[in-house]
Design a protein around this motif. Structure first.
Motif, PDB file in Angstrom:
ATOM      1  N   TYR B 296      41.388  34.833  39.220  1.00  0.00           N
ATOM      2  CA  TYR B 296      42.230  34.628  38.031  1.00  0.00           C
ATOM      3  C   TYR B 296      43.189  33.456  38.220  1.00  0.00           C
ATOM      4  N   VAL B 310      45.502  40.939  36.171  1.00  0.00           N
ATOM      5  CA  VAL B 310      46.223  39.878  36.857  1.00  0.00           C
ATOM      6  C   VAL B 310      47.461  40.529  37.474  1.00  0.00           C
ATOM      7  N   LEU B 323      49.400  30.710  37.169  1.00  0.00           N
ATOM      8  CA  LEU B 323      48.996  31.478  35.978  1.00  0.00           C
ATOM      9  C   LEU B 323      49.207  30.662  34.705  1.00  0.00           C
TER      10      LEU B 323
END
Ligand code: SF4
Lengths: 191, 467
Positions: B296, B310, B323
């Motif tokens: 991710y 996540v 992110l």
């Protein structure tokens, strides 16, 4: 390669951990057949916006970073691809040393072969360097010592032969070529 | 006699001059793989110093990285679209002529990604030292070879002397007990390992993968695992050779033949870690507990089970920035995330068994509307086999693109790229920022997960299709 003894410079600081060699120089710049001029592509995706203009926020674009010869980076800098274009780009940009708490194996080896000094320091020293960007520090290769402006000095490890080569500006190829007899004997024996 | 690890046995066989406090060991290299991107500056050094290639017979040269995968550019006489790539390819051709090297060139039937063709040709063998100016050289360790990536300066050393100067690395045993569950692949296993030890967990070490789960893997699967050793920071990963290894190599063009084969196998059988040998570090995992995995974030250690979320890491600025690049939020579910691109390829997962699994998922199904799927075989041999066995037709019938072999979308330097901001489920090995193209968002997964995701257009657990 010019011999290295002492590097004295202000630091530029990129505290991120795991800065990989794809960031140091993206793959699209690797279709070159020389090692020249790669400084222009250093950190290209961070340094320039999508329009190709310099990103004023990026640390190496700030006025205070100009002329810095020492890069302080977060843990595990140089991980990923073995591209030697990464140290070539850093050197061409003007860096002569990289300081971190941990430096990835292949990048460290490539750096040593090109006169970019990899300096691994303890967490506390690193934390101080990160908290004091632009500090004037001195890296002394003969004594393998890093001196901070407050007078503190810390030792750093450098493999003995690599240090000898860096201090004398000699490359390892000459040494290997002198092993020709031993290599030939090995080949005869091992078939 | 002291008990030795597999690594120590292979290392000791190749020491030309032992290391001392002042000098590293001179280590002999049995096989040098060379490609167009990391060799030109090395040949220039040889030229400027008047040196020859010491052992052309131990040098295997091909082109894969900047080489296009478009059939018209390889076979159709259409000029290579990227001028700088064309120049690099011509430079390699010239260097091979000038230095007397056999080149597995652009239209050669044996061409492919360097880490796929070495084993395919039988050049990769147990007990060898193998290097290449490429970090995924670790792949060849699947055969019980000591194989690691080097920089271009070292490519020059090996061309000129067939040797490298090396300090002996430490050893790390990764013991994987039990068996992988159905629908869980070698890619999931290695992603789980990296998730566990971190992207620097293997720095300074050579990994030996051991245990029942590893012994049960095919050669293709062992290569997938060893391939990603470098993503855990280890330059090399090894698996002890066994019957699976010998069965794979037997009869391959560069493998020993006849009596020499029997002698080689007898020798290879000794390449196992002795009982009682000590590793510097040991990590243990339970294979049965591993699920299909997907990344991710922006390094392969940022990975979670496909049913997971996540993670949340308040106060971690680097994590937050990663992110942000990925356009994902902490706590977000990974399953059902819409994707725009699916890439099945690379030296991690473009062997025939990888394509087989992807085809099994795709058979009789279509790639979801709005998704571009690219299937790029790891070598021309894999391509021909996939065509002969009808796999290629499954891909094209489903609406995927079927290409000539090469690195393709694993790295953005040959014309195959993921557009800015798009999500790509990729069977390659690196989800670094910009790896697949500026602003590309890579989710690393297995071929089964990639194919299942292509069908749904959303991140999908492949077990829905496989089990
Ligand atoms: S497929 Fe990707 S990782 Fe493998 S050699 Fe090519 S560029 Fe490197």
């Amino acid at each position: 390669m010019d011999p290295i003894t002492v590097i004295r410079s202000r630091t530029a600081v990129m505290p991120s951990s795991n800065i990989d060699t794809d960031q140091i120089i993206p793959a699209r710049f690797l279709t070159t057949t020389t090692r020249d001029g790669l400084g222009a592509a250093l950190f290209a995706d961070w340094r320039y916006g999508a329009d190709g203009r310099p990103n004023p926020e990026f640390v190496l674009n700030r006025p205070e970073a100009q002329g810095c010869e020492i890069l302080v980076a977060g843990r595990n800098i140089g991980c990923g691809s073995s591209r030697e274009h990464a140290p070539w780009a850093l050197l061409d940009f003007g860096f002569r040393a990289v300081i971190s708490t941990e430096i990835a194996d292949i990048f460290r080896s490539n750096s040593l072969k090109n006169g970019l000094l990899p300096v691994v320091v303890d967490e506390a020293t690193h934390a101080w360097l990160v908290a004091n960007p632009g500090a004037e520090v001195e890296i002394d290769l003969p004594s393998t010592t890093l001196r901070l402006p407050d007078g503190r000095s810390v030792r750093f490890p450098v493999e003995a032969f690599a240090r000898y080569c860096l201090m004398n500006g000699v490359d390892e190829l000459g040494y290997l070529l002198k092993q020709a007899d031993a290599i030939a004997a090995y080949e005869r024996h091992a078939g | 006699m002291t008990a030795k690890t597999l690594f120590e046995k292979v290392w000791e066989r190749h020491v030309v001059v032992p290391e001392t406090a002042d000098t590293p060991a001179v280590l002999y290299i049995d096989l040098h793989l060379t490609h167009e991107v990391t060799s030109p500056q090395a040949f220039s050094v040889l030229r400027s110093r008047g040196l020859k290639v010491r052992r052309p017979d131990r040098t295997l040269v091909t082109m894969d990285h900047s080489t296009p995968t478009d059939t018209a550019q390889i076979f159709g006489g259409k000029p290579i679209a990227l001028e700088s790539a064309a120049k690099q390819i011509r430079q390699l051709e010239q260097n091979c002529v000038e230095f007397g090297l056999d080149l597995i060139g652009l239209t050669d039937e044996r061409r492919g990604i360097v880490h796929i063709i070495g084993p395919e040709l039988g050049a990769t063998q147990p007990g060898k030292t193998i290097v290449c100016g490429d970090s995924h050289t670790s792949t060849h360790g699947a055969f019980g070879a000591l194989a690691f990536g080097i920089g271009t300066t070292e490519v020059g050393y090996v061309l000129a002397t067939q040797c490298l100067l090396q300090r002996r690395p430490k050893t790390l045993a990764i013991e994987v007990a039990k068996r992988l569950a159905p629908g869980v692949s070698a890619k999931d296993l290695v992603l789980a390992i990296i998730g566990r030890i971190g992207v620097n967990g293997g720095t300074g070490h050579v990994i030996e993968y051991r245990g029942t789960a590893i012994e049960a893997l095919s050669m293709d699967e062992r290569m997938t695992v060893c391939n990603m050793s470098i993503e855990a920071g280890a330059r090399a990963g090894m698996v002890a050779p066994d019957e699976t290894t010998f069965a794979y190599l037997k009869g391959r063009p560069r493998a020993p033949q006849g009596e020499a084969w029997d002698r080689a196998v007898a020798d290879w059988r000794t390449l196992r870690t002795d009982a009682g040998a000590v590793f510097d570090k040991v990590v243990s995992l339970d294979a049965a507990a591993i699920e299909p995995m997907i990344t991710y974030g922006t390094n392969p250690g940022m990975v979670a089970p496909i049913s997971g979320r996540v993670p949340e890491r308040p106060g971690d600025a680097v994590f937050a920035r990663s992110l942000e690049y990925m356009g994902l939020a902490p706590g977000e579910l990974l399953r059902d995330k819409p994707v725009q691109v699916v890439f099945v390829g690379s030296c991690t997962n473009a062997r025939i068994s990888d394509l087989e699994v992807a085809a099994k998922v795709l058979a009789g199904r279509k790639v979801a509307p709005g998704v571009r799927m690219l299937v790029v075989p790891g070598s021309q041999q894999v391509k021909h086999e996939a065509e002969a066995r009808g796999l290629a037709k499954v891909f094209t019938d489903a609406g995927a693109e079927w290409r000539e072999s090469g690195c393709s979308m694993c790295l953005g330097m040959n014309g195959d790229t993921v557009p800015q901001g798009q999500y790509c489920v990729s069977t390659s090995n690196r989800n670094f920022e910009g790896r697949q193209g500026s602003g590309a968002r890579t989710l690393l997964a297995s071929p089964a997960t990639a194919a299942a995701t292509a069908v749904r257009g959303r991140v999908t657990d492949p077990r829905e299709f496989l089990n």
